[in-house]
Design a protein around this motif. Sequence first.
Motif, mmCIF file in Angstrom:
data_model
loop_
_atom_site.group_PDB
_atom_site.id
_atom_site.type_symbol
_atom_site.label_atom_id
_atom_site.label_comp_id
_atom_site.label_asym_id
_atom_site.label_seq_id
_atom_site.Cartn_x
_atom_site.Cartn_y
_atom_site.Cartn_z
ATOM 1 N N VAL A 251 0.991 6.998 -6.669
ATOM 2 C CA VAL A 251 -0.082 7.976 -6.922
ATOM 3 C C VAL A 251 0.407 9.394 -6.629
ATOM 4 O O VAL A 251 0.127 10.332 -7.385
ATOM 5 N N GLU B 180 0.819 -1.221 0.000
ATOM 6 C CA GLU B 180 0.000 0.000 0.000
ATOM 7 C C GLU B 180 0.854 1.273 0.000
ATOM 8 O O GLU B 180 0.526 2.261 -0.650
ATOM 9 N N ARG C 226 -7.321 2.758 -7.783
ATOM 10 C CA ARG C 226 -7.380 1.307 -7.599
ATOM 11 C C ARG C 226 -8.703 0.766 -8.156
ATOM 12 O O ARG C 226 -8.721 -0.254 -8.843
ATOM 13 N N TYR D 224 -1.168 2.950 -13.931
ATOM 14 C CA TYR D 224 -1.791 4.189 -13.429
ATOM 15 C C TYR D 224 -1.494 5.384 -14.352
ATOM 16 O O TYR D 224 -2.326 6.262 -14.522
ATOM 17 N N GLU E 54 2.105 1.871 -3.480
ATOM 18 C CA GLU E 54 0.996 2.349 -4.316
ATOM 19 C C GLU E 54 0.709 3.832 -4.034
ATOM 20 O O GLU E 54 0.496 4.633 -4.944
ATOM 21 N N ARG E 55 0.757 4.172 -2.758
ATOM 22 C CA ARG E 55 0.529 5.573 -2.361
ATOM 23 C C ARG E 55 1.622 6.483 -2.955
ATOM 24 O O ARG E 55 1.330 7.563 -3.461
ATOM 25 N N GLU F 82 -5.805 12.351 -0.317
ATOM 26 C CA GLU F 82 -4.819 11.452 -0.908
ATOM 27 C C GLU F 82 -5.335 10.003 -0.906
ATOM 28 O O GLU F 82 -5.258 9.307 -1.925
ATOM 29 N N THR F 83 -5.889 9.587 0.215
ATOM 30 C CA THR F 83 -6.417 8.218 0.316
ATOM 31 C C THR F 83 -7.517 7.984 -0.720
ATOM 32 O O THR F 83 -7.580 6.939 -1.371
ATOM 33 N N VAL G 214 -6.026 7.567 -4.157
ATOM 34 C CA VAL G 214 -5.419 6.239 -4.322
ATOM 35 C C VAL G 214 -6.514 5.213 -4.603
ATOM 36 O O VAL G 214 -6.416 4.399 -5.523
#
Lengths: 193, 192
Positions: free
Chosen positions: A15, A8, B182, A47, A11-12, B174-175, B178
């Motif tokens: 992004v 995670e 996804r 992405y 992935e963060r 931000e979350t 993401v």
Amino acid sequence: MSMRSVDEQTERLIVRKLDGELSLAEEHELNKVLIRSPEARALLDSYSEQDRLASGLVSEEVGSCAPPDLALVTAGAGSLSPRRHAKSWAASFAAGLMVACLALFAILLRPAMLPVQPNGADEARVAGSSSLGLPVGGGDRFEQLPKYFELPQTERQELDRQFIGVYDEKTGRVYILEVRRVSNSRRLVAEGI
Amino acid sequence: MVMALAHQFDADLPVVEALQQGDPYALDELMRRHGGWVRGVAYGVLGDPSRVDDVCQQAWTAVWEQARRLREPSRWKAWVYRLVRNAAIDAGRDKRRARKTVQELAESALAGRPPREPARPDEVLSEAEQREAMRQAIRSLPAIYREPFVLRHMEGWSYRRIAEVMGLPADTVETRLVRARRLLREMLRGKV
């Protein structure tokens, strides 16, 4: 390749990189992960491709940025959703009820506020009850009452007036805005009975 | 010092103050400057481009009507955001969309997606098909993820700016960004 193979935090970071939010330290950290992890590189590619497709599409979906017609917007005030109608109806009803109560109150009080006449008949009436049968108390009570009502009124005074030039880079136009500073003061106006 | 002052200066503030005085031209100016992201918020909430015009007109009418009641003109963007969002939610409620919980929306967005195997080369879609798949995926995103996603991609806003307008912590923005990516990836797996 499964997305689960990329943790995670990575992935963060990916992004954040695509959104231009990475700090130098985070960029360094992400680069180290990208070097050793083909899954992370695949996720970054995936992405990136998504973002490329989405960027043009979002603007297309949202449509042109032509603003609504000013006349329609300002004329549309008061003709909105049913919920707003219900609210304004309730407010009107409450205001009407308040005005009716005030009017009734004024009618009931008015005989008690009549100036006292020196003759005996009036004195007797004043000491006993009003013409509507309401108790009004002793004669000295009238001396404490003012002989007129003081009604607040609003006075509007223009204090300052400026013109501001605003340059819109997008359209290349210059707009002149008139800004007025106004003082709303309340003054008392005497009204005799 | 100069940087701090520059950061605090909001070129729209005089326009907002003029709007509060009832100047219709100030409203016109505000609509010209900020019509884009306002449309983005409406679309972000609704996911339906055909209703964006109506919602925006209703929202700007609310701005015009309620400008005098704005107590903190410096926070006018968050105020406009709330008006647009409320107008869009009202419009969405008509179709009973807003009754679904976020979880239900997420599940329905993911329902019926292809299995998680890599696509065969002959299954890879053309550019036009990819765009259409992406369009449907964006529309299917839950609103809480679509809103920041649209503002990020349409206006190029930073997390901080999105957070400021939406009244959320930057971490939450931000979350959500993401998770939006996804979800899109899950929905588009094998298509893009």
